[in-house]
Design a protein around this motif. Structure first.
Motif, PDB file in Angstrom:
ATOM      1  N   UNK A   1       0.836  -1.204   0.000  1.00  0.00           N
ATOM      2  CA  UNK A   1       0.000   0.000   0.000  1.00  0.00           C
ATOM      3  C   UNK A   1       0.871   1.253   0.000  1.00  0.00           C
ATOM      4  N   UNK A   2       0.457   2.306  -0.696  1.00  0.00           N
ATOM      5  CA  UNK A   2       1.189   3.573  -0.630  1.00  0.00           C
ATOM      6  C   UNK A   2       1.169   4.125   0.795  1.00  0.00           C
ATOM      7  N   UNK A   3       2.246   4.764   1.181  1.00  0.00           N
ATOM      8  CA  UNK A   3       2.325   5.428   2.475  1.00  0.00           C
ATOM      9  C   UNK A   3       1.796   6.854   2.307  1.00  0.00           C
ATOM     10  N   UNK A   4       0.658   7.123   2.912  1.00  0.00           N
ATOM     11  CA  UNK A   4      -0.018   8.407   2.730  1.00  0.00           C
ATOM     12  C   UNK A   4      -0.159   9.109   4.082  1.00  0.00           C
ATOM     13  N   UNK A   5       0.244  10.366   4.103  1.00  0.00           N
ATOM     14  CA  UNK A   5       0.133  11.182   5.312  1.00  0.00           C
ATOM     15  C   UNK A   5      -1.040  12.155   5.150  1.00  0.00           C
ATOM     16  N   UNK A   6      -1.943  12.144   6.120  1.00  0.00           N
ATOM     17  CA  UNK A   6      -3.011  13.142   6.187  1.00  0.00           C
ATOM     18  C   UNK A   6      -2.510  14.268   7.088  1.00  0.00           C
ATOM     19  N   UNK A   7      -2.235  15.414   6.509  1.00  0.00           N
ATOM     20  CA  UNK A   7      -1.658  16.518   7.280  1.00  0.00           C
ATOM     21  C   UNK A   7      -2.671  17.153   8.222  1.00  0.00           C
TER      22      UNK A   7
END
Length: 329
Positions: free
Chosen positions: A6-12
């Motif tokens: 899975x892509x590593x996604x940051x919710x800021x």
């Protein structure tokens, strides 16, 4: 054959529950309260943001150490993202326009009616212990058949125009030099031809409008576009509304205009400093018929949930290789 990681996604900024559940299903999701959040510049494959800025210095770190592929922004405005730096880096930025347009347009309409009929200023006198009477309504004005001038013909301006025209049988003056042919066709289908005038200059709109409502992005070209010369050009009975971005109106000049009765009043849902405080905006509020709300045109929970979900969906589609929706750069 092993599944792709899975892509590593940051919710800021934190996600709403439904959007969080969907993001967790498709991404390795990191939110502000999670361990390792401060590594978003170096480690993110994707970023999501509502109001958290992404500045040039952030992009420089991403360029040197990161692997960022996509950015998704909740809502329409992208002025907190350095788009030039993102374009130079080759990272696409997407937003979610249109979903919150009706909500923002409804607040704009509310501000217009409030300022025109002096509702808040009268209530403020009453709650402050000052006498009020019918005579306080003499300075108010009706809106039927009054002309609405719109600077910006996107989804929010379009939604407001339809409501204002339907409610008040009102002529609409539109200034937007960037409208496409299909955009203009949408306008002409919605507003009867005799009541729609697409003008080539802001000055023409200002001098003819009874209400001026701003719906354009904040750019180097639009910053301070409503300053003392423009305020002087408006009718002395005109109402000004800004639900777009703080900075489009010069706030010092606006205070002067209210004190000198250049216009009848102003409704602002956006300010240069947000959220607004009495210390920063008490003088502006005290200068005349001025109503300020804290940039909450798109704040109703149902709207926020929908735009947050759309942001996640945009990013899922991007990582799945689909054409990018609502790409800004």
């Amino acid at each position: 054959m092993s599944a792709q990681p899975k892509p590593l996604v940051f919710a800021l900024t934190p996600l709403y529950p439904q959007a969080q559940a969907l993001a967790t299903k498709h991404f390795n999701l990191v939110q502000p309260s999670d361990e390792g959040f401060d590594q978003w510049r170096q480690k993110a494959d994707g970023l999501m943001t509502t109001s958290h800025p992404i500045k040039r210095q952030d992009v420089e770190i991403i360029k040197a150490e990161g692997k960022l592929k996509f950015v998704a922004k909740q809502g329409t405005g992208v002025d907190m993202i350095d788009l030039v730096a993102m374009r130079d880096l080759g990272v696409p930025v997407m937003n979610t326009p249109g979903i919150n347009a009706q909500a923002v347009a409804e607040l704009a309409l509310g501000l217009i009616m409030d300022v025109a009929r002096r509702i808040s200023i009268t209530h403020s006198r009453l709650s402050g212990g000052l006498p009020v009477s019918k005579a306080d309504g003499l300075k108010g004005q009706t809106l039927f058949s009054k002309t609405l001038g719109l600077i910006g013909g996107g989804d929010t301006g379009f939604a407001l125009a339809r409501m204002f025209n339907a409610a008040f049988n009102a002529p609409i003056i539109l200034f937007d030099p960037f409208l496409s042919v299909s955009d203009l066709q949408r306008w002409t289908r919605a507003i009867p031809a005799p009541l729609l005038n697409h003008v080539p200059s802001v000055d023409e709109l200002l001098t003819q409008s009874d209400v001026v409502s701003l719906h354009c992005p904040l750019t180097t070209q639009t910053k301070g576009m409503i300053s003392l010369p423009q305020l002087r050009a408006m009718k002395s009975t005109a109402v000004l509304v800004n639900v777009a971005r703080g900075g489009i109106v010069d706030e010092g000049d606006l205070e002067t205009a209210l004190k000198e009765n250049m216009i009848a009043g102003v409704g602002l849902d956006v300010t240069v400093i947000e959220p607004p405080t009495k210390e920063r905006y008490g003088a502006l509020c005290g200068a005349g018929n001025c109503v300020i709300t804290p940039h909450y045109g798109a704040a109703p929970a149902d709207v926020q949930e929908a735009t947050c979900l759309a942001m996640v969906e945009h990013l899922i589609e991007a990582f799945d290789g689909h054409p990018l929706r609502d790409r800004v750069v």
